[in-house]
Structure formats: structure tokens, C-alpha cells
Design a protein around this motif. Structure first.
Motif, short mmCIF file in Angstrom:
data_model
loop_
_atom_site.label_atom_id
_atom_site.label_comp_id
_atom_site.label_asym_id
_atom_site.label_seq_id
_atom_site.Cartn_x
_atom_site.Cartn_y
_atom_site.Cartn_z
N THR A 1 -6.17 15.52 -2.13
CA THR A 1 -6.94 14.47 -1.49
C THR A 1 -6.11 13.19 -1.47
OG1 THR A 1 -8.97 15.44 -2.34
CG2 THR A 1 -9.10 13.18 -1.53
N GLN A 2 -5.98 12.60 -0.28
CA GLN A 2 -5.16 11.40 -0.12
C GLN A 2 -6.00 10.14 -0.31
OE1 GLN A 2 -2.33 11.44 3.13
NE2 GLN A 2 -2.64 9.26 3.47
N PHE A 3 -5.38 9.11 -0.90
CA PHE A 3 -6.03 7.81 -1.07
C PHE A 3 -4.99 6.71 -0.91
CE2 PHE A 3 -4.62 9.14 -5.25
CZ PHE A 3 -4.13 7.99 -5.83
N ASP A 4 -5.44 5.51 -0.61
CA ASP A 4 -4.57 4.34 -0.53
C ASP A 4 -4.34 3.82 -1.93
OD1 ASP A 4 -4.62 4.54 2.23
OD2 ASP A 4 -6.19 3.03 2.47
N CYS B 1 4.15 1.92 -8.06
CA CYS B 1 5.37 1.26 -7.57
C CYS B 1 5.97 2.05 -6.42
CB CYS B 1 6.40 1.17 -8.69
SG CYS B 1 5.87 0.22 -10.11
N SER B 2 5.32 3.15 -6.05
CA SER B 2 5.79 4.03 -4.99
C SER B 2 4.61 4.93 -4.59
CB SER B 2 6.95 4.90 -5.49
OG SER B 2 6.49 5.82 -6.46
N ASP B 3 4.83 5.81 -3.63
CA ASP B 3 3.86 6.85 -3.36
C ASP B 3 3.72 7.69 -4.63
OD1 ASP B 3 3.76 5.93 -0.74
OD2 ASP B 3 5.04 7.54 0.05
N VAL B 4 2.51 8.20 -4.90
CA VAL B 4 2.27 8.94 -6.13
C VAL B 4 1.49 10.22 -5.88
CG1 VAL B 4 2.33 6.91 -7.64
CG2 VAL B 4 0.17 7.63 -6.64
N GLN C 1 -3.56 -3.21 -7.91
CA GLN C 1 -4.71 -2.75 -8.69
C GLN C 1 -4.38 -1.42 -9.36
OE1 GLN C 1 -7.82 -2.67 -5.77
NE2 GLN C 1 -7.34 -0.63 -5.08
N PRO C 2 -5.04 -1.13 -10.50
CA PRO C 2 -4.79 0.14 -11.18
C PRO C 2 -5.09 1.33 -10.27
CG PRO C 2 -6.05 -1.34 -12.60
CD PRO C 2 -6.02 -1.96 -11.22
N LEU C 3 -4.36 2.40 -10.50
CA LEU C 3 -4.55 3.61 -9.71
C LEU C 3 -5.99 4.10 -9.73
CD1 LEU C 3 -1.33 5.60 -10.54
CD2 LEU C 3 -2.10 4.92 -8.27
N LEU C 4 -6.66 4.00 -10.86
CA LEU C 4 -8.04 4.47 -10.95
C LEU C 4 -8.93 3.77 -9.94
CD1 LEU C 4 -10.15 6.29 -12.27
CD2 LEU C 4 -10.49 4.49 -13.98
N VAL C 5 -8.76 2.47 -9.77
CA VAL C 5 -9.56 1.71 -8.80
C VAL C 5 -9.28 2.23 -7.39
CG1 VAL C 5 -9.97 -0.57 -7.80
CG2 VAL C 5 -9.70 -0.32 -10.27
N SER C 6 -8.01 2.43 -7.07
CA SER C 6 -7.66 2.95 -5.74
C SER C 6 -8.22 4.36 -5.52
CB SER C 6 -6.13 2.97 -5.57
OG SER C 6 -5.61 1.67 -5.53
N ILE C 7 -8.14 5.19 -6.55
CA ILE C 7 -8.68 6.55 -6.47
C ILE C 7 -10.17 6.50 -6.16
CG2 ILE C 7 -9.23 8.59 -7.86
CD1 ILE C 7 -6.50 8.09 -9.31
N GLU C 8 -10.90 5.68 -6.90
CA GLU C 8 -12.35 5.58 -6.69
C GLU C 8 -12.68 4.98 -5.33
OE1 GLU C 8 -13.77 5.28 -11.32
OE2 GLU C 8 -13.36 3.42 -10.24
N ILE D 1 0.85 -1.18 0.00
CA ILE D 1 0.00 0.00 0.00
C ILE D 1 0.89 1.24 0.00
CG2 ILE D 1 -0.24 0.00 2.51
CD1 ILE D 1 -3.06 1.12 2.13
N PHE D 2 0.63 2.10 -0.98
CA PHE D 2 1.37 3.35 -1.09
C PHE D 2 0.40 4.51 -0.79
CE2 PHE D 2 3.50 0.54 -4.22
CZ PHE D 2 4.76 0.51 -3.63
N ILE D 3 0.94 5.67 -0.58
CA ILE D 3 0.13 6.87 -0.38
C ILE D 3 -0.07 7.53 -1.74
CG2 ILE D 3 0.00 9.17 0.65
CD1 ILE D 3 1.75 8.02 2.94
N GLY D 4 -1.31 7.79 -2.08
CA GLY D 4 -1.64 8.51 -3.30
C GLY D 4 -2.20 9.87 -2.95
N ILE D 5 -1.86 10.86 -3.73
CA ILE D 5 -2.39 12.22 -3.57
C ILE D 5 -3.00 12.63 -4.90
CG2 ILE D 5 -1.89 14.64 -3.05
CD1 ILE D 5 -1.38 12.91 -0.63
#
Length: 98
Positions: free
Chosen positions: A19-22, A88-91, A27-34, A9-13
Motif C-alpha cells: 500500500t502506497q502513502f505520501d 529522508c528518502s522513499d521508504v 512529520q513522523p512516518l506513522l503520521v504519514s502512514i495514518e 514528499i517521498f513515496i512510502g510503501i
């Protein structure tokens, strides 16, 4: 798609409002974003329509398809398609409107 037995699990912004998301590696970033409750433009979910076209401000992604619908120049400039990009990292992502 490869099987990830130990997903990371990476940190997404999501910009512009930070807005932060896991961001899960399996899984593709879009799925995590949603899953993070963020409304991100999308349509095809297979890398062809470019509705989710985004600038990767920070971080690294990988693709599990040969042609993710980006030109070599766009890839070099840091653009990604979250519907088929795996973190592959925080994004940090910024959606790009046409």
C-alpha cells in the motif's frame, strides 16, 4: 523538533500488501502512514512502547530524539520506530509482530 520550511514528499510503501502513502519529511512516518488510510499498530507515539516496531526494507530515516527505543543492533539490522522516524528518502516498511 526542527522546522522544515520546505518539506519534501517521498513515496512510502507499507508491506505486506504494498500500500502506497505520501511520506512527508517534516512529520513522523506513522503520521504519514495514518494519513494514507493505513491501519498501522501504534500506541505511545514517542518511541518507547515499540508497538509500531518495523523493518525498513528500503530507504533512510532520521530521528529527532536522542534515543528512539532501538538497540544499536536493531538499528544496524534496519529496524525503525515509525512513530519517531522521519523519512529522508522513499521508504518501504514491514511491520514486525513480536
Amino acid at each position: 523538533m526542527s522546522v522544515d520550511n520546505n518539506p519534501t514528499i517521498f513515496i512510502g510503501i507499507a508491506e505486506p500488501d504494498a500500500t502506497q502513502f505520501d511520506a512527508w519529511s517534516h512529520q513522523p512516518l506513522l503520521v504519514s502512514i495514518e494519513q494514507g488510510g493505513i491501519d498501522w499498530p501504534s500506541s505511545c507515539r514517542n518511541g518507547t512502547c515499540r508497538t509500531c516496531f518495523s523493518k525498513l526494507e528500503r530507504g533512510q530515516v532520521r530521528y529527532e530524539i536522542d534515543w528512539p527505543g532501538l538497540s544499536a543492533e536493531e538499528k544496524e539490522e534496519g529496524y525503525v520506530l515509525p512513530c519517531v522516524a522521519y523519512p529522508c528518502s522513499d521508504v518501504v516498511l514491514q511491520h514486525q509482530s513480536f
